[in-house]
Design an enzyme around this catalytic site. Structure first.
Site, PDB file in Angstrom:
ATOM      1  N   LYS A  17      50.506  27.429 -98.555  1.00  0.00           N
ATOM      2  CA  LYS A  17      50.250  26.163 -97.838  1.00  0.00           C
ATOM      3  C   LYS A  17      49.740  26.428 -96.424  1.00  0.00           C
ATOM      4  CE  LYS A  17      54.494  24.656 -98.182  1.00  0.00           C
ATOM      5  NZ  LYS A  17      55.115  25.780 -98.921  1.00  0.00           N
ATOM      6  N   ARG A 130      55.897  39.060 -96.960  1.00  0.00           N
ATOM      7  CA  ARG A 130      55.228  38.365 -95.844  1.00  0.00           C
ATOM      8  C   ARG A 130      55.749  38.842 -94.486  1.00  0.00           C
ATOM      9  NH1 ARG A 130      55.307  31.958 -95.435  1.00  0.00           N
ATOM     10  NH2 ARG A 130      57.535  32.300 -95.674  1.00  0.00           N
ATOM     11  N   ARG A 162      60.133  36.865 -91.270  1.00  0.00           N
ATOM     12  CA  ARG A 162      60.822  35.614 -90.966  1.00  0.00           C
ATOM     13  C   ARG A 162      62.267  35.711 -91.440  1.00  0.00           C
ATOM     14  NH1 ARG A 162      57.231  30.446 -92.839  1.00  0.00           N
ATOM     15  NH2 ARG A 162      59.203  29.839 -93.780  1.00  0.00           N
TER      16      ARG A 162
HETATM   17  P1  AP5 Z   1      51.973  31.209 -96.715  1.00  0.00           P
HETATM   18  O1  AP5 Z   1      50.654  30.592 -96.498  1.00  0.00           O
HETATM   19  O2  AP5 Z   1      52.757  31.632 -95.525  1.00  0.00           O
HETATM   20  O3  AP5 Z   1      52.862  30.292 -97.699  1.00  0.00           O
HETATM   21  P2  AP5 Z   1      53.537  28.862 -97.480  1.00  0.00           P
HETATM   22  O4  AP5 Z   1      53.266  28.064 -98.695  1.00  0.00           O
HETATM   23  O5  AP5 Z   1      53.129  28.307 -96.155  1.00  0.00           O
HETATM   24  O6  AP5 Z   1      55.050  29.283 -97.521  1.00  0.00           O
HETATM   25  P3  AP5 Z   1      56.234  28.954 -96.497  1.00  0.00           P
HETATM   26  O7  AP5 Z   1      57.298  30.000 -96.777  1.00  0.00           O
HETATM   27  O8  AP5 Z   1      55.732  28.870 -95.091  1.00  0.00           O
HETATM   28  O9  AP5 Z   1      56.733  27.635 -96.979  1.00  0.00           O
HETATM   29  P4  AP5 Z   1      58.055  27.000 -96.586  1.00  0.00           P
HETATM   30  O10 AP5 Z   1      57.856  25.686 -97.152  1.00  0.00           O
HETATM   31  O11 AP5 Z   1      59.262  27.707 -97.040  1.00  0.00           O
HETATM   32  O12 AP5 Z   1      58.164  27.220 -95.013  1.00  0.00           O
HETATM   33  P5  AP5 Z   1      57.941  26.246 -93.783  1.00  0.00           P
HETATM   34  O13 AP5 Z   1      57.571  27.084 -92.644  1.00  0.00           O
HETATM   35  O14 AP5 Z   1      57.091  25.116 -94.154  1.00  0.00           O
HETATM   36  O15 AP5 Z   1      51.769  32.486 -97.682  1.00  0.00           O
HETATM   37  C1  AP5 Z   1      52.863  33.298 -98.061  1.00  0.00           C
HETATM   38  C2  AP5 Z   1      52.436  34.772 -98.181  1.00  0.00           C
HETATM   39  O16 AP5 Z   1      51.504  34.892 -99.243  1.00  0.00           O
HETATM   40  C3  AP5 Z   1      51.744  35.340 -96.937  1.00  0.00           C
HETATM   41  O17 AP5 Z   1      52.100  36.669 -96.764  1.00  0.00           O
HETATM   42  C4  AP5 Z   1      50.258  35.188 -97.251  1.00  0.00           C
HETATM   43  O18 AP5 Z   1      49.484  36.136 -96.546  1.00  0.00           O
HETATM   44  C5  AP5 Z   1      50.258  35.411 -98.766  1.00  0.00           C
HETATM   45  N1  AP5 Z   1      49.214  34.669 -99.479  1.00  0.00           N
HETATM   46  C6  AP5 Z   1      48.808  33.386 -99.290  1.00  0.00           C
HETATM   47  N2  AP5 Z   1      47.839  33.050-100.166  1.00  0.00           N
HETATM   48  C7  AP5 Z   1      47.638  34.147-100.952  1.00  0.00           C
HETATM   49  C8  AP5 Z   1      46.755  34.433-102.058  1.00  0.00           C
HETATM   50  N3  AP5 Z   1      45.866  33.526-102.525  1.00  0.00           N
HETATM   51  N4  AP5 Z   1      46.843  35.662-102.607  1.00  0.00           N
HETATM   52  C9  AP5 Z   1      47.715  36.609-102.142  1.00  0.00           C
HETATM   53  N5  AP5 Z   1      48.550  36.393-101.106  1.00  0.00           N
HETATM   54  C10 AP5 Z   1      48.511  35.185-100.522  1.00  0.00           C
HETATM   55  O19 AP5 Z   1      59.429  25.683 -93.569  1.00  0.00           O
HETATM   56  C11 AP5 Z   1      60.456  26.542 -93.111  1.00  0.00           C
HETATM   57  C12 AP5 Z   1      61.765  25.783 -93.030  1.00  0.00           C
HETATM   58  O20 AP5 Z   1      61.655  24.687 -92.096  1.00  0.00           O
HETATM   59  C13 AP5 Z   1      62.245  25.109 -94.333  1.00  0.00           C
HETATM   60  O21 AP5 Z   1      62.916  26.026 -95.171  1.00  0.00           O
HETATM   61  C14 AP5 Z   1      63.173  24.036 -93.778  1.00  0.00           C
HETATM   62  O22 AP5 Z   1      64.389  24.591 -93.327  1.00  0.00           O
HETATM   63  C15 AP5 Z   1      62.408  23.566 -92.530  1.00  0.00           C
HETATM   64  N6  AP5 Z   1      61.482  22.471 -92.860  1.00  0.00           N
HETATM   65  C16 AP5 Z   1      60.134  22.494 -92.738  1.00  0.00           C
HETATM   66  N7  AP5 Z   1      59.606  21.321 -93.136  1.00  0.00           N
HETATM   67  C17 AP5 Z   1      60.658  20.536 -93.514  1.00  0.00           C
HETATM   68  C18 AP5 Z   1      60.759  19.228 -94.034  1.00  0.00           C
HETATM   69  N8  AP5 Z   1      59.659  18.473 -94.252  1.00  0.00           N
HETATM   70  N9  AP5 Z   1      61.988  18.750 -94.322  1.00  0.00           N
HETATM   71  C19 AP5 Z   1      63.101  19.474 -94.092  1.00  0.00           C
HETATM   72  N10 AP5 Z   1      63.073  20.744 -93.619  1.00  0.00           N
HETATM   73  C20 AP5 Z   1      61.856  21.260 -93.329  1.00  0.00           C
HETATM   74 MG    MG Z   2      54.105  27.935 -94.322  1.00  0.00          MG
END
Ligand code: AP5
Ligand code: MG
Length: 229
Positions: A17, A130, A162
């Site tokens: 994402k 990651r 992370r």
């Molecule tokens: P990456 O792009 O980082 O993946 P992502 O989908 O963004 O994964 P996240 O772990 O960031 O999602 P998340 O929802 O857990 O975290 P967030 O920060 O939003 O890619 C991942 C890896 O794969 C990287 O190494 C990348 O290089 C690689 N990659 C990407 N595409 C690839 C491809 N095509 N091929 C190969 N490799 C690839 O949220 C964190 C925390 O914040 C949550 O757990 C929660 O506690 C809180 N939070 C955030 N939003 C909310 C909400 N709306 N409600 C409640 N709590 C929330």
């Molecule tokens: Mg993310």
């Protein structure tokens, strides 16, 4: 650069994402709004709100709806998002957040909800490898590290793991995805906004699939009679 768009990006943790949302936002010239990035920045700045959010995040739990909705509502009210549009990354994640977003934006306020579809075994490999820049949030993988000694290619910041990419937190985050966020696919399908894109493959290929899907939806909407857009 193409004119604005109003999108949200769904997908399991590690689906890509963040990686893709940054590129889509740049392509359309709209802000990339990531709730996870906003919480991490607030935690790094040690604000009261940031420290509270950090407690939930490090355990892989969701930050409570009322806090998240308040933060997003405030961000969406800024001029750039109102005038140009946005790419939301990581919001909504619960039914209540999705309903509140509909209320905030009103009918026709969203162009599409893009689900980046990636199997669980693949996201597990991506998450455990990651690494992210502590200052700008740029994302790397142990198999594709920065050019010099774990220092960010963009700004030279330390590239680290992370806290919530440790095994226990990853398990909890994926469990919460199944319970709370996965059901939103039906919610957006019901609204006629869901677009599912295969998220396995090279970054450029996934990006082009997303753009093709979004452009198809936009063309369809632009060609619809005004009352039906
Ligand atoms: P990456 O792009 O980082 O993946 P992502 O989908 O963004 O994964 P996240 O772990 O960031 O999602 P998340 O929802 O857990 O975290 P967030 O920060 O939003 O890619 C991942 C890896 O794969 C990287 O190494 C990348 O290089 C690689 N990659 C990407 N595409 C690839 C491809 N095509 N091929 C190969 N490799 C690839 O949220 C964190 C925390 O914040 C949550 O757990 C929660 O506690 C809180 N939070 C955030 N939003 C909310 C909400 N709306 N409600 C409640 N709590 C929330
Ligand atoms: Mg993310």
């Amino acid at each position: 650069m193409t004119s604005g768009v109003r999108l949200l990006v769904l997908g399991k943790q590690g689906a890509g994402k963040g990686t893709q949302a940054v590129r889509i936002a740049r392509h359309y010239g709209v802000p990339h709004i990531s709730t996870g990035d906003m919480f991490r920045a607030a935690a790094a700045a040690r604000t009261q709100f940031g420290l509270k959010a950090k407690e939930f995040m490090k355990r892989g739990e969701l930050v409570p709806d009322d806090i998240v909705i308040g933060v997003v509502a405030e961000r969406l009210a800024k001029d750039d998002a109102v005038d140009d549009g946005f790419v939301l990354d990581g919001f909504p994640r619960t039914r209540m957040q999705a309903e509140e977003l509909q209320r905030l934006l009103g009918p026709g306020g969203l162009d599409a909800a893009v689900d980046i579809d990636v199997p669980t075994d693949v996201v597990l490999r991506r998450l455990s490898g990651r690494r992210v820049c502590r200052t700008c949030g740029a994302t790397y993988h142990v198999e594709k590290p920065p050019k010099v000694d774990w220092l960010c290619d963009r700004d030279g910041g330390d590239v680290v793991q992370r806290e919530d990419d440790k095994p226990e937190a990853i398990g909890r985050r994926l469990e919460l995805y199944e319970q709370e966020t996965g059901p939103l696919l039906d919610f957006y399908e019901g609204l006629g906004l869901l677009v599912i894109v295969d998220g396995v493959g090279e970054l450029d290929d996934v990006f082009n699939r997303i753009l093709d899907a979004v452009e198809t939806v936009r063309q369809f909407r632009l060609s619809a009679p005004r009352g039906q857009r």
